[in-house]
Each structure stands twice: as structure tokens, then as C-alpha cells.
Design a protein around this motif. Structure first.
Motif, PDB file in Angstrom:
ATOM      1  N   GLU A  46       0.796  -1.269  -0.015  1.00 46.54           N
ATOM      2  CA  GLU A  46      -0.056  -0.175   0.196  1.00 46.54           C
ATOM      3  C   GLU A  46       0.746   1.001  -0.085  1.00 46.54           C
ATOM      4  O   GLU A  46       0.615   2.071  -0.575  1.00 46.54           O
ATOM      5  CB  GLU A  46      -0.946   0.147   1.201  1.00 46.54           C
ATOM      6  CG  GLU A  46      -1.846   1.227   1.112  1.00 46.54           C
ATOM      7  CD  GLU A  46      -2.782   1.262   2.604  1.00 46.54           C
ATOM      8  OE1 GLU A  46      -2.903   2.366   3.105  1.00 46.54           O
ATOM      9  OE2 GLU A  46      -3.359   0.283   2.896  1.00 46.54           O
ATOM     10  N   PHE A  47       1.986   1.360   0.814  1.00 49.71           N
ATOM     11  CA  PHE A  47       2.703   2.270   0.844  1.00 49.71           C
ATOM     12  C   PHE A  47       3.411   2.746  -0.357  1.00 49.71           C
ATOM     13  O   PHE A  47       3.500   3.950  -0.751  1.00 49.71           O
ATOM     14  CB  PHE A  47       3.919   2.240   1.958  1.00 49.71           C
ATOM     15  CG  PHE A  47       4.914   3.111   2.152  1.00 49.71           C
ATOM     16  CD1 PHE A  47       4.496   4.372   2.498  1.00 49.71           C
ATOM     17  CD2 PHE A  47       6.192   2.861   1.836  1.00 49.71           C
ATOM     18  CE1 PHE A  47       5.860   5.452   2.445  1.00 49.71           C
ATOM     19  CE2 PHE A  47       7.305   3.712   1.705  1.00 49.71           C
ATOM     20  CZ  PHE A  47       7.034   5.112   2.175  1.00 49.71           C
ATOM     21  N   PHE A  48       4.198   1.586  -1.116  1.00 49.99           N
ATOM     22  CA  PHE A  48       4.781   1.898  -2.211  1.00 49.99           C
ATOM     23  C   PHE A  48       3.864   2.323  -3.166  1.00 49.99           C
ATOM     24  O   PHE A  48       4.348   3.609  -4.137  1.00 49.99           O
ATOM     25  CB  PHE A  48       5.387   0.658  -2.906  1.00 49.99           C
ATOM     26  CG  PHE A  48       6.427  -0.056  -2.122  1.00 49.99           C
ATOM     27  CD1 PHE A  48       6.966   0.833  -0.992  1.00 49.99           C
ATOM     28  CD2 PHE A  48       6.824  -1.225  -2.801  1.00 49.99           C
ATOM     29  CE1 PHE A  48       7.928   0.242  -0.426  1.00 49.99           C
ATOM     30  CE2 PHE A  48       8.063  -1.865  -2.024  1.00 49.99           C
ATOM     31  CZ  PHE A  48       8.819  -1.073  -0.920  1.00 49.99           C
ATOM     32  N   ASN A  49       2.647   2.217  -3.480  1.00 49.49           N
ATOM     33  CA  ASN A  49       1.567   2.561  -4.129  1.00 49.49           C
ATOM     34  C   ASN A  49       1.328   4.054  -3.987  1.00 49.49           C
ATOM     35  O   ASN A  49       1.052   4.934  -4.991  1.00 49.49           O
ATOM     36  CB  ASN A  49       0.240   1.916  -4.286  1.00 49.49           C
ATOM     37  CG  ASN A  49       0.600   0.399  -5.252  1.00 49.49           C
ATOM     38  OD1 ASN A  49       0.700   0.483  -6.132  1.00 49.49           O
ATOM     39  ND2 ASN A  49       0.694  -0.476  -4.479  1.00 49.49           N
TER      40      ASN A  49
ATOM     41  N   SER B 174      13.294   1.055  -8.033  1.00 49.31           N
ATOM     42  CA  SER B 174      12.154   1.072  -8.967  1.00 49.31           C
ATOM     43  C   SER B 174      12.009   2.404  -9.392  1.00 49.31           C
ATOM     44  O   SER B 174      11.733   2.737 -10.497  1.00 49.31           O
ATOM     45  CB  SER B 174      11.013   0.434  -8.439  1.00 49.31           C
ATOM     46  OG  SER B 174      11.152  -0.874  -8.152  1.00 49.31           O
ATOM     47  N   LEU B 175      11.999   3.531  -8.408  1.00 51.97           N
ATOM     48  CA  LEU B 175      11.858   4.874  -8.619  1.00 51.97           C
ATOM     49  C   LEU B 175      13.093   5.332  -9.725  1.00 51.97           C
ATOM     50  O   LEU B 175      12.921   5.923 -10.726  1.00 51.97           O
ATOM     51  CB  LEU B 175      11.953   5.983  -7.788  1.00 51.97           C
ATOM     52  CG  LEU B 175      10.609   5.717  -6.570  1.00 51.97           C
ATOM     53  CD1 LEU B 175      11.025   6.545  -5.486  1.00 51.97           C
ATOM     54  CD2 LEU B 175       9.515   6.200  -7.797  1.00 51.97           C
TER      55      LEU B 175
ATOM     56  N   LEU C 170       5.364   1.256 -13.252  1.00 46.27           N
ATOM     57  CA  LEU C 170       6.090   1.322 -12.085  1.00 46.27           C
ATOM     58  C   LEU C 170       5.601   0.400 -11.074  1.00 46.27           C
ATOM     59  O   LEU C 170       6.249  -0.143 -10.340  1.00 46.27           O
ATOM     60  CB  LEU C 170       6.366   2.678 -11.939  1.00 46.27           C
ATOM     61  CG  LEU C 170       6.891   3.204 -10.455  1.00 46.27           C
ATOM     62  CD1 LEU C 170       8.136   2.779 -10.241  1.00 46.27           C
ATOM     63  CD2 LEU C 170       6.683   4.438 -10.087  1.00 46.27           C
ATOM     64  N   LYS C 171       4.384   0.736 -10.784  1.00 46.73           N
ATOM     65  CA  LYS C 171       3.792  -0.173  -9.521  1.00 46.73           C
ATOM     66  C   LYS C 171       3.684  -1.785  -9.695  1.00 46.73           C
ATOM     67  O   LYS C 171       3.957  -2.427  -8.758  1.00 46.73           O
ATOM     68  CB  LYS C 171       2.203   0.450  -9.501  1.00 46.73           C
ATOM     69  CG  LYS C 171       2.033   1.840  -8.793  1.00 46.73           C
ATOM     70  CD  LYS C 171       0.417   2.084  -8.705  1.00 46.73           C
ATOM     71  CE  LYS C 171       0.346   3.497  -8.219  1.00 46.73           C
ATOM     72  NZ  LYS C 171      -0.955   4.164  -8.080  1.00 46.73           N
TER      73      LYS C 171
END
Length: 216
Positions: A92-95, A173-174, A192-193
Motif C-alpha cells: 500500500e505504501f509503495f503505491n 524502482s523509482l 512502475l507499480k
């Protein structure tokens, strides 16, 4: 960090200065950003700027600190919402963080931070044992809120190792996303997600074929 006089400013004037700083650091990389442009857009004298900040590095890191506080809040909210389930919270945090960085109102600022990241800004973002205590908020939040019964790791040291691996996925990833954009390639937020979700899945469940799968 800002001087005490900055926090005594009227809210409208303080927000005008911050907005001007975001605009300047979004326009150009940090190295070529100009205090002259910031004070012109903010409508304040140069002398006033130095009453609030030491230099452009000072205000730049103040902006990064606003991001740190926002992402720390997002992470803590995710952990609480998922009752300490680390991997569900990380997903959830990554998204949520990607939404803020890629499509939020200051997306161009974050793009410049990542595209032209130097050592100072890199260490400000990434988790590291070499950082001062206030840079370890995400790890401290992890240690205090996670449900360790859902993990095969238990000690604080092991949890810290796992946490840093997870944050590497996010940062790498970023970096991949912005590198491809810089090279003129097209990559969507959804892609990306998906990349982050895949790597997080590998971290949680492993990427190797299990023995029982070989006999199916």
C-alpha cells in the motif's frame, strides 16, 4: 533547516516562499537553481530570504523534509490499517508514495531530485545506519508496529535488514522509472507499480521454484 523567523511568518507569505522554492527546484536541477528566482517569485527581498534560511541548500532540504514527513505518515497509516502486516503495508505504501511522487502537485520537483540526485539528497532519502536518529523514522515505525508473527525474522537486526531490502526495491524502482524517462522511453505509473509489486512479491515469497512445484 529554517530559522525561527521563518515559522513566525504569516502563513500566506510562508506558503508563497515555499511555492516559489518548489517551482525553482522543479524548473532546474539543484546545482543550477537560483535564490534570485525564488525571491523574485516569492516577492521578498534577498535579505529577508537569509533571515529565514542559510542558503539554497537549507531550503532544498526543508522541502525534502516535507516529503519525509508525508511519506512517514503514509507508511504508519498503512501499517496500522493492515494491523502490522509488513508486506501488505509496504504494498500500500509503495503505491501511495508513487502517486505522490509521480502524479502529485510537486511531481516535477521530485523528478529533478531523482534525475540529478547527488550524494546529499540520496542519503536524505534512503535508509542507512549512517544517518542521524531522526532519519530512521520509517525503521522505528516498523519495529514498533509490525506483527512479527507474520514473519520468519524476529530480531530487530533482522527486521532492519528486511526493511532495508524493501526500501531498496522502492528506491531502485523509482530510479529505473526516472532513468527510462530521461532516455525518452515511455513508462507509466501502472508499470512502475507493477514492477514494485513483483519485486516485493519475490522478497516475500522468493523467486526460486519450490521442490514441491517441480513434482506437480
Amino acid at each position: 533547516m529554517p530559522k525561527p523567523t521563518f515559522f513566525r511568518l504569516a502563513d500566506e507569505k510562508r506558503q508563497r516562499l515555499i511555492k516559489a522554492a518548489y517551482a525553482e527546484f522543479a524548473r532546474v536541477p539543484f546545482q543550477t537553481a537560483s535564490i534570485s528566482n525564488i525571491i523574485r517569485d516569492a516577492g521578498i527581498p534577498r535579505g529577508s530570504f537569509y533571515q529565514y534560511f542559510e542558503d539554497k541548500t537549507d531550503i532544498f532540504f526543508y522541502l525534502l523534509d516535507q516529503t519525509r514527513m508525508q511519506t512517514t505518515s503514509l507508511y504508519e497509516q498503512a501499517l496500522r490499517r493492515h494491523n502490522g502486516d509488513l508486506f501488505a503495508a509496504l504494498d500500500e505504501f509503495f503505491n501511495a508514495a508513487a502517486d505522490v511522487l509521480i502524479e502529485g502537485p510537486d511531481a516535477e520537483f521530485y523528478a529533478n531530485v531523482f534525475l540529478y540526485m547527488d550524494f546529499q539528497s540520496a542519503t536524505h532519502f534512503s535508509p542507512s545506519d549512517a544517518k542521524p536518529p531522526h532519519k530512521k523514522e520509517l525503521l522505528r515505525t516498523t519495529l514498533s508496529l509490525i506483527d512479527r508473527d507474520k514473519l520468519v525474522v524476529s530480531s530487530d537486526e533482522e527486521v532492519g535488514m528486511l526493511f532495508r531490502q524493501a526500501m531498496w526495491i522502492f528506491m531502485q524502482s523509482l530510479g529505473h522509472y526516472y532513468h527510462r524517462l530521461r532516455n525518452g522511453e515511455q513508462i507509466s505509473l501502472a508499470q512502475l507499480k507493477a514492477r514494485m509489486a513483483t519485486m516485493l512479491h519475490w522478497l516475500q515469497f522468493g523467486a526460486g521454484v519450490q521442490k514441491e512445484d517441480l513434482h506437480d
